[in-house]
Write a protein that holds these residues in place. Sequence first.
Motif, PDB file in Angstrom:
ATOM      1  N   LYS A  26      24.595 -23.988  16.442  1.00 35.50           N
ATOM      2  CA  LYS A  26      23.742 -24.931  17.105  1.00 35.50           C
ATOM      3  C   LYS A  26      23.963 -24.707  18.514  1.00 35.50           C
ATOM      4  N   GLU A  27      25.027 -24.657  19.013  1.00 37.70           N
ATOM      5  CA  GLU A  27      24.848 -24.493  20.435  1.00 37.70           C
ATOM      6  C   GLU A  27      23.974 -23.056  21.079  1.00 37.70           C
ATOM      7  N   GLU A  28      24.004 -21.994  20.285  1.00 39.96           N
ATOM      8  CA  GLU A  28      23.101 -20.957  20.659  1.00 39.96           C
ATOM      9  C   GLU A  28      21.559 -21.271  20.265  1.00 39.96           C
ATOM     10  N   LEU A  29      21.368 -21.942  19.083  1.00 34.28           N
ATOM     11  CA  LEU A  29      19.882 -22.480  18.726  1.00 34.28           C
ATOM     12  C   LEU A  29      19.415 -23.392  19.996  1.00 34.28           C
ATOM     13  N   ASP A  30      20.184 -24.389  20.450  1.00 32.82           N
ATOM     14  CA  ASP A  30      19.840 -25.086  21.503  1.00 32.82           C
ATOM     15  C   ASP A  30      19.246 -24.234  22.741  1.00 32.82           C
ATOM     16  N   LYS A  31      19.795 -23.176  22.906  1.00 36.01           N
ATOM     17  CA  LYS A  31      19.359 -22.269  24.151  1.00 36.01           C
ATOM     18  C   LYS A  31      18.264 -21.469  23.688  1.00 36.01           C
ATOM     19  N   VAL A  32      17.651 -21.519  22.542  1.00 36.32           N
ATOM     20  CA  VAL A  32      16.131 -20.818  22.300  1.00 36.32           C
ATOM     21  C   VAL A  32      15.163 -21.313  22.915  1.00 36.32           C
ATOM     22  N   VAL A  33      14.427 -20.543  23.473  1.00 38.29           N
ATOM     23  CA  VAL A  33      13.040 -21.386  23.997  1.00 38.29           C
ATOM     24  C   VAL A  33      12.058 -20.920  23.041  1.00 38.29           C
ATOM     25  N   TRP A  34      11.514 -21.847  22.377  1.00 36.53           N
ATOM     26  CA  TRP A  34      10.498 -21.616  21.248  1.00 36.53           C
ATOM     27  C   TRP A  34       9.249 -21.614  21.541  1.00 36.53           C
ATOM     28  N   PRO A  35       8.274 -20.918  21.229  1.00 35.50           N
ATOM     29  CA  PRO A  35       6.915 -20.602  21.776  1.00 35.50           C
ATOM     30  C   PRO A  35       5.968 -21.709  21.356  1.00 35.50           C
ATOM     31  N   SER A  36       5.058 -22.258  22.216  1.00 31.69           N
ATOM     32  CA  SER A  36       4.247 -23.363  21.790  1.00 31.69           C
ATOM     33  C   SER A  36       3.495 -22.708  20.839  1.00 31.69           C
ATOM     34  N   ARG A  37       2.545 -23.629  20.085  1.00 29.11           N
ATOM     35  CA  ARG A  37       1.653 -23.362  19.093  1.00 29.11           C
ATOM     36  C   ARG A  37       0.570 -22.332  19.642  1.00 29.11           C
ATOM     37  N   GLU A  38       0.018 -22.583  20.521  1.00 28.23           N
ATOM     38  CA  GLU A  38      -0.895 -21.872  21.093  1.00 28.23           C
ATOM     39  C   GLU A  38      -0.472 -20.413  21.225  1.00 28.23           C
ATOM     40  N   GLN A  39       0.807 -20.175  22.071  1.00 30.17           N
ATOM     41  CA  GLN A  39       1.484 -18.871  21.953  1.00 30.17           C
ATOM     42  C   GLN A  39       1.581 -18.242  20.685  1.00 30.17           C
ATOM     43  N   LEU A  40       2.004 -19.031  19.802  1.00 27.59           N
ATOM     44  CA  LEU A  40       2.325 -18.410  18.489  1.00 27.59           C
ATOM     45  C   LEU A  40       1.309 -17.821  17.818  1.00 27.59           C
ATOM     46  N   ILE A  41       0.025 -18.629  17.799  1.00 29.53           N
ATOM     47  CA  ILE A  41      -1.096 -18.285  17.088  1.00 29.53           C
ATOM     48  C   ILE A  41      -1.751 -17.070  17.913  1.00 29.53           C
ATOM     49  N   SER A  42      -1.976 -17.040  19.074  1.00 32.02           N
ATOM     50  CA  SER A  42      -2.564 -15.688  19.867  1.00 32.02           C
ATOM     51  C   SER A  42      -1.599 -14.643  19.467  1.00 32.02           C
ATOM     52  N   GLU A  43      -0.364 -14.764  19.628  1.00 38.44           N
ATOM     53  CA  GLU A  43       0.529 -13.550  19.557  1.00 38.44           C
ATOM     54  C   GLU A  43       0.496 -12.960  18.132  1.00 38.44           C
ATOM     55  N   SER A  44       0.514 -14.060  17.216  1.00 39.82           N
ATOM     56  CA  SER A  44       0.044 -13.486  15.539  1.00 39.82           C
ATOM     57  C   SER A  44      -1.008 -12.965  15.490  1.00 39.82           C
ATOM     58  N   VAL A  45      -2.013 -13.202  16.124  1.00 38.93           N
ATOM     59  CA  VAL A  45      -3.415 -12.674  15.871  1.00 38.93           C
ATOM     60  C   VAL A  45      -3.484 -11.460  16.663  1.00 38.93           C
ATOM     61  N   ALA A  46      -2.772 -11.149  17.649  1.00 41.54           N
ATOM     62  CA  ALA A  46      -2.795  -9.942  18.335  1.00 41.54           C
ATOM     63  C   ALA A  46      -2.029  -8.856  17.542  1.00 41.54           C
ATOM     64  N   VAL A  47      -0.895  -9.248  16.899  1.00 40.74           N
ATOM     65  CA  VAL A  47       0.092  -8.511  15.790  1.00 40.74           C
ATOM     66  C   VAL A  47      -0.961  -8.045  14.731  1.00 40.74           C
ATOM     67  N   LEU A  48      -1.580  -9.020  14.052  1.00 39.95           N
ATOM     68  CA  LEU A  48      -2.491  -8.709  12.986  1.00 39.95           C
ATOM     69  C   LEU A  48      -3.691  -7.692  13.241  1.00 39.95           C
ATOM     70  N   LEU A  49      -4.245  -7.744  14.406  1.00 39.60           N
ATOM     71  CA  LEU A  49      -5.274  -6.978  15.172  1.00 39.60           C
ATOM     72  C   LEU A  49      -4.613  -5.504  15.173  1.00 39.60           C
ATOM     73  N   MET A  50      -3.599  -5.634  15.605  1.00 35.98           N
ATOM     74  CA  MET A  50      -2.994  -4.030  16.000  1.00 35.98           C
ATOM     75  C   MET A  50      -2.655  -3.400  14.760  1.00 35.98           C
ATOM     76  N   VAL A  51      -2.092  -4.029  13.628  1.00 37.15           N
ATOM     77  CA  VAL A  51      -1.833  -3.920  12.248  1.00 37.15           C
ATOM     78  C   VAL A  51      -3.362  -3.125  11.493  1.00 37.15           C
ATOM     79  N   ILE A  52      -4.379  -3.967  11.727  1.00 41.24           N
ATOM     80  CA  ILE A  52      -5.462  -3.834  11.108  1.00 41.24           C
ATOM     81  C   ILE A  52      -6.142  -2.218  11.829  1.00 41.24           C
TER      82      ILE A  52
END
Length: 74
Positions: A26-52
């Motif tokens: 739990k202490e380690e998970l509290d240290k994690v910096v989670w991405p914002s929704r916009e960041q998550l979507i844009s990076e996911s799209v970039a990964v999908l485009l690179m795979v395609i």
Amino acid sequence: MAKKEEVRVQENKESFQLLAFFKETKEELDKVVWPSREQLISESVAVLLMVILSATIIYLVDEFFSWAAGVVFG
């Protein structure tokens, strides 16, 4: 009687270690910096485009070599 006490001590150590594990997790998970929704979507799209793109290039190279093998050996 000594064996029963050893088993209890061993069980207490295992459960204590398990509790410590969850606490540390739990202490380690509290240290994690989670991405914002916009960041998550844009990076996911970039990964999908690179795979395609990669799959398309591999497909085209494969088709070219299939055609070339057909011309040479066919």
